[in-house]
Design a protein around this motif. Sequence first.
Motif, PDB file in Angstrom:
ATOM      1  N   HIS A  58       0.722  -1.500   0.336  1.00  0.00           N
ATOM      2  CA  HIS A  58      -0.607   0.084   0.318  1.00  0.00           C
ATOM      3  C   HIS A  58       0.783   0.900   0.281  1.00  0.00           C
ATOM      4  O   HIS A  58       1.404   1.738   0.827  1.00  0.00           O
ATOM      5  CB  HIS A  58      -0.919   0.217   1.326  1.00  0.00           C
ATOM      6  N   LYS A  61       4.527   0.855   0.760  1.00  0.00           N
ATOM      7  CA  LYS A  61       5.119   0.447   1.840  1.00  0.00           C
ATOM      8  C   LYS A  61       4.774  -1.031   1.919  1.00  0.00           C
ATOM      9  O   LYS A  61       3.332  -1.718   2.019  1.00  0.00           O
ATOM     10  CB  LYS A  61       4.387   1.132   2.595  1.00  0.00           C
ATOM     11  N   VAL A  63       3.243  -4.915   3.772  1.00  0.00           N
ATOM     12  CA  VAL A  63       2.624  -5.489   5.064  1.00  0.00           C
ATOM     13  C   VAL A  63       2.356  -6.732   4.715  1.00  0.00           C
ATOM     14  O   VAL A  63       1.605  -7.447   3.929  1.00  0.00           O
ATOM     15  CB  VAL A  63       1.255  -5.043   5.161  1.00  0.00           C
ATOM     16  N   VAL A  68      -2.650 -10.271  10.127  1.00  0.00           N
ATOM     17  CA  VAL A  68      -1.917  -8.884   9.777  1.00  0.00           C
ATOM     18  C   VAL A  68      -2.509  -8.193   8.871  1.00  0.00           C
ATOM     19  O   VAL A  68      -2.358  -6.901   9.200  1.00  0.00           O
ATOM     20  CB  VAL A  68       0.011  -8.819  10.579  1.00  0.00           C
ATOM     21  N   ILE A  69      -2.489  -8.602   7.819  1.00  0.00           N
ATOM     22  CA  ILE A  69      -3.229  -7.674   6.888  1.00  0.00           C
ATOM     23  C   ILE A  69      -4.488  -7.494   6.621  1.00  0.00           C
ATOM     24  O   ILE A  69      -4.819  -6.392   7.258  1.00  0.00           O
ATOM     25  CB  ILE A  69      -2.515  -8.850   5.324  1.00  0.00           C
ATOM     26  N   GLU A  71      -6.428  -6.868   9.172  1.00  0.00           N
ATOM     27  CA  GLU A  71      -6.448  -5.893  10.343  1.00  0.00           C
ATOM     28  C   GLU A  71      -5.849  -4.814  10.293  1.00  0.00           C
ATOM     29  O   GLU A  71      -6.337  -3.681  10.835  1.00  0.00           O
ATOM     30  CB  GLU A  71      -5.267  -6.301  11.616  1.00  0.00           C
ATOM     31  N   TYR A  72      -4.901  -4.363   9.256  1.00  0.00           N
ATOM     32  CA  TYR A  72      -4.113  -3.242   8.177  1.00  0.00           C
ATOM     33  C   TYR A  72      -5.944  -3.239   7.511  1.00  0.00           C
ATOM     34  O   TYR A  72      -6.322  -1.578   7.410  1.00  0.00           O
ATOM     35  CB  TYR A  72      -2.816  -3.827   7.501  1.00  0.00           C
ATOM     36  N   ILE A  73      -6.091  -3.725   6.954  1.00  0.00           N
ATOM     37  CA  ILE A  73      -7.235  -3.289   5.946  1.00  0.00           C
ATOM     38  C   ILE A  73      -7.998  -3.121   6.667  1.00  0.00           C
ATOM     39  O   ILE A  73      -8.954  -1.854   6.247  1.00  0.00           O
ATOM     40  CB  ILE A  73      -7.374  -4.335   4.988  1.00  0.00           C
ATOM     41  N   ASP A  74      -8.663  -3.627   7.599  1.00  0.00           N
ATOM     42  CA  ASP A  74      -9.842  -2.779   8.400  1.00  0.00           C
ATOM     43  C   ASP A  74      -9.433  -1.024   9.031  1.00  0.00           C
ATOM     44  O   ASP A  74     -10.318  -0.861   9.191  1.00  0.00           O
ATOM     45  CB  ASP A  74     -10.384  -3.966   9.730  1.00  0.00           C
ATOM     46  N   GLU A  75      -8.998  -1.127   9.093  1.00  0.00           N
ATOM     47  CA  GLU A  75      -8.050  -0.246  10.076  1.00  0.00           C
ATOM     48  C   GLU A  75      -8.297   1.085   8.852  1.00  0.00           C
ATOM     49  O   GLU A  75      -8.000   2.165   9.497  1.00  0.00           O
ATOM     50  CB  GLU A  75      -6.853  -0.126  11.346  1.00  0.00           C
ATOM     51  N   THR A  76      -7.310   0.342   8.027  1.00  0.00           N
ATOM     52  CA  THR A  76      -7.484   1.109   7.156  1.00  0.00           C
ATOM     53  C   THR A  76      -8.550   2.312   5.922  1.00  0.00           C
ATOM     54  O   THR A  76      -8.654   3.274   5.627  1.00  0.00           O
ATOM     55  CB  THR A  76      -5.993   1.050   5.508  1.00  0.00           C
ATOM     56  N   TYR A 150     -14.262 -10.551   9.952  1.00  0.00           N
ATOM     57  CA  TYR A 150     -12.736 -11.306  10.073  1.00  0.00           C
ATOM     58  C   TYR A 150     -12.621 -12.739  10.486  1.00  0.00           C
ATOM     59  O   TYR A 150     -11.750 -13.187   9.891  1.00  0.00           O
ATOM     60  CB  TYR A 150     -12.303 -10.400  11.411  1.00  0.00           C
TER      61      TYR A 150
END
Length: 223
Positions: A58, A61, A63, A68-69, A71-76, A150
């Motif tokens: 992304h 960067k 990930v 982990v990915i 959660e990153y998608i959900d937070e982004t 999730y």
Amino acid sequence: MSEVKLLGTQSSFPCARIIWALKLKEVEYEFIEEDLFNKSPLLLKMNPVYKKVPVLIHSDKPVVESLVILEYIDETWKHNPLLPEDPYERAMARFWAKFVDEKCVLSAWEAVKSEGENKKKAIETAQEMFEHLEKQIAGKKYFGGEKIGYLDLVIGWTSLWLNAMEEVGGMKLLVPEKFPSLSEWTQNFIRVPAIQDSLPPLENVVNYFQVGLDYLRSLSANK
């Protein structure tokens, strides 16, 4: 150039988790197919530690690691949230996700590759792991409640990849009579368009696992 890229293989269920999440979030991305027997310089650069897929890139960067990915998608991308809002429920979702990868997936693969009396014991162990998931989904449409979340994406490998494992291993793990709620969940899960439209052909996944099994057995034979 796409802002979001996904390095992966179509037959890998950790990669499928990420594809499903991006589709549910309506995030546009570029998928880059990797040959895991001839890894690209981009993969080795973006994931120099584990050198495996999936890798989400992304804005240049990387990930790595599917949980982990997710959660990153959900937070982004905040819309269509995957994880529950309640802190305890979020913690439980993470707990069961870890359980799935460390216990369910590994025990299922152990049943695939085992032979003789060891295979019978491995099947029993794998089914014991699935009994925990059966209890978690009983009385619910999805692990995430009334909509996919999730944990559903994490357990989504049972919708196709487990079938392929069973075929390669010449066995049946997810017996509908033994796991009625989990079997019903599987059918609900694959009916969702974002999921159904992203499933690879079963024969490709069967071949994926067969190649992996043959490789492991060749290593053992050469010891």
